[in-house]
Design an enzyme around this catalytic site. Structure first.
Site, mmCIF file in Angstrom:
data_model
loop_
_atom_site.group_PDB
_atom_site.id
_atom_site.type_symbol
_atom_site.label_atom_id
_atom_site.label_comp_id
_atom_site.label_asym_id
_atom_site.label_seq_id
_atom_site.Cartn_x
_atom_site.Cartn_y
_atom_site.Cartn_z
ATOM 1 N N THR A 159 0.713 -1.236 0.000
ATOM 2 C CA THR A 159 0.000 0.000 0.000
ATOM 3 C C THR A 159 0.748 1.298 0.000
ATOM 4 O OG1 THR A 159 -2.218 0.312 0.626
ATOM 5 C CG2 THR A 159 -0.639 0.823 2.279
ATOM 6 N N THR A 184 1.491 -0.721 -5.443
ATOM 7 C CA THR A 184 0.433 0.284 -5.312
ATOM 8 C C THR A 184 -0.405 0.264 -6.583
ATOM 9 O OG1 THR A 184 1.869 1.681 -3.948
ATOM 10 C CG2 THR A 184 -0.017 2.752 -4.976
#
Length: 185
Positions: free
Chosen positions: A13, A173
């Site tokens: 993330t 990501t």
């Protein structure tokens, strides 16, 4: 691959917070990767706490992050409307508690007045330039947001563009953005 996890390291993330124009925005992507495999593309790593007055985002091991979010929620109940105090108390527990010390996650938290990064080293950091980012693409998102802070873009636009840039560069990501917004002081 680690000796504890035969599949490799979990990478997860990018989370960013932008404070500008009377708004505070926290945004995160939705990708969770295990080793070289994308396990999930729509994870929700940004959420509201404390009856909606605090937004929090996490990067790192998901189970560890949920443990920390629960602990932060308890600290916010103990210290209502005192995000800084709750964050410092959580960081102290995280650093000194034998069990919590092994948790592998980072958090960004924000309310109408303050934005903070909380780490397992006992750090509680308040950004000085209106933005901060964590996670595998955090440095890319942070640099992009810093470059856009002087533009006429809104906090929401800056956060979304910064995550888009991070997603273009960082393989951990993606472009599935979840965003929460609060009115800021």
């Amino acid at each position: 691959m680690s000796e504890h996890n035969p599949y490799g390291t979990m990478h997860a993330t990018t989370i960013i917070t932008v404070r500008k124009g009377g708004k505070v925005v926290m945004a995160g992507d939705g990708q969770v990767s295990l080793g070289q495999t994308v396990m999930k593309g729509n994870a929700r790593k940004v959420r509201r706490l404390s009856k909606g007055d605090v937004i929090a985002g996490f990067a790192g091991a998901t189970a560890d992050a949920f443990t920390l979010l629960e602990r932060l929620e308890a600290k916010l109940e103990q210290y209502p409307d005192q995000l800084m105090r709750a964050a410092v108390e959580l960081a102290k527990d995280w650093r000194t508690n034998k069990y919590l010390r092994n948790l592998e996650a980072m958090m960004l938290v924000a309310d109408k007045s303050v934005t903070l990064a909380i780490t397992g080293n006992g750090d509680v950091l308040e950004p000085e330039h209106g933005t901060i980012a964590i996670g595998s693409g955090g440095n890319y998102a942070f640099a992009a947001a810093r470059a856009l802070m002087d533009s006429d873009k809104s906090a929401e636009e800056i956060a979304r563009r910064a995550l888009q840039i991070a997603g273009d560069i960082c393989v951990y990501t993606n472009h599935n953005v979840v965003m929460e917004t609060l009115d800021a002081d």
